[in-house]
Design a protein around this motif. Sequence first.
Motif, mmCIF file in Angstrom:
data_model
loop_
_atom_site.group_PDB
_atom_site.id
_atom_site.type_symbol
_atom_site.label_atom_id
_atom_site.label_comp_id
_atom_site.label_asym_id
_atom_site.label_seq_id
_atom_site.Cartn_x
_atom_site.Cartn_y
_atom_site.Cartn_z
ATOM 1 N N LEU A 24 0.827 -1.210 0.000
ATOM 2 C CA LEU A 24 0.000 0.000 0.000
ATOM 3 C C LEU A 24 0.859 1.257 0.000
ATOM 4 N N ALA A 25 2.121 1.114 -0.371
ATOM 5 C CA ALA A 25 3.062 2.239 -0.301
ATOM 6 C C ALA A 25 2.667 3.393 -1.206
ATOM 7 N N SER A 26 1.863 3.137 -2.223
ATOM 8 C CA SER A 26 1.476 4.216 -3.131
ATOM 9 C C SER A 26 0.687 5.301 -2.406
ATOM 10 N N LEU A 27 -0.062 4.931 -1.346
ATOM 11 C CA LEU A 27 -0.771 5.941 -0.543
ATOM 12 C C LEU A 27 0.225 6.904 0.085
ATOM 13 N N ARG A 28 1.246 6.340 0.696
ATOM 14 C CA ARG A 28 2.284 7.123 1.366
ATOM 15 C C ARG A 28 3.082 7.937 0.365
ATOM 16 N N ASP A 29 3.443 7.316 -0.760
ATOM 17 C CA ASP A 29 4.290 7.994 -1.743
ATOM 18 C C ASP A 29 3.582 9.197 -2.350
ATOM 19 N N ALA A 30 2.276 9.065 -2.595
ATOM 20 C CA ALA A 30 1.522 10.190 -3.153
ATOM 21 C C ALA A 30 1.504 11.363 -2.181
ATOM 22 N N LEU A 31 1.315 11.074 -0.896
ATOM 23 C CA LEU A 31 1.331 12.138 0.104
ATOM 24 C C LEU A 31 2.707 12.773 0.191
ATOM 25 N N ASN A 32 3.767 11.958 0.203
ATOM 26 C CA ASN A 32 5.119 12.506 0.281
ATOM 27 C C ASN A 32 5.444 13.372 -0.929
ATOM 28 N N LEU A 33 4.943 12.983 -2.106
ATOM 29 C CA LEU A 33 5.151 13.789 -3.307
ATOM 30 C C LEU A 33 4.554 15.181 -3.132
ATOM 31 N N LEU A 34 3.337 15.246 -2.606
ATOM 32 C CA LEU A 34 2.678 16.530 -2.409
ATOM 33 C C LEU A 34 3.330 17.334 -1.292
ATOM 34 N N ILE A 35 3.784 16.668 -0.229
ATOM 35 C CA ILE A 35 4.480 17.383 0.842
ATOM 36 C C ILE A 35 5.716 18.085 0.289
#
Length: 233
Positions: A24-35
């Motif tokens: 489920l890392a894509s959830l985290r990665d999308a947030l980190n991209l926006l951060i």
Amino acid sequence: MNNEELQAVFNQQAASYDSQWAKLASLRDALNLLIGAVLSNLPTDARILSIGTGTGTEILSLAEKFPEWHFTAVEPSGSMLDVFRRKAEEQGIASRCTFHEGYLNSLPESEAFHAATSLLVSQFILEQDDRIEFFQSIKQRLRPDGYLINSDLSSDIDSYNYQNLLEIWMRMMSGADIGHEKREQMRAAYARDVAILPQEKVGGIIAAGGFEQPTLFYQCGLIHAWVTKAKAD
């Protein structure tokens, strides 16, 4: 669930935490991209405070994008912090990190930070006044124009939509490497140990902690993330 119980849970999960949620890392990665995009206008030598660092995924992401930033990681679970420390050493960023095992109130005073992140932390503070106080303590660590990025599980739990969203969320969780019993424990914890509130309510709590009205910039399922700045005193 009190702080000691939460700390014990995360200590127990630390060694397998990243692999358990890898699918489920894509959830985290999308947030980190926006951060990274939200904070991209900070100075090249910015100082970032990470509250509830866990295994440090957002720090590792930001450190790669911004090679001169310094990070202070605050994490009460020593086992989780150890995982992050090892990853920081492997990726050559440990010299840019301060590791603090404990809570924000035990972090030594230092130069004010340009930004703070608090990802999936405040949802575990069940009392509203305590949650406001948590955000006040973050503001005290920030520069007058400092950013706060906060994410939490958020929804109107009394609504019809929440029940549908929760079912979709739990189906998604079946894609992680956790069994049915663990997923049912999570469902029970959402009702008992997590203060899941409507997004407007969470935004109001953040603002009451001394920040400008937050902007919701990310939503994926139950996870919502807001950005705001410290309000001038």
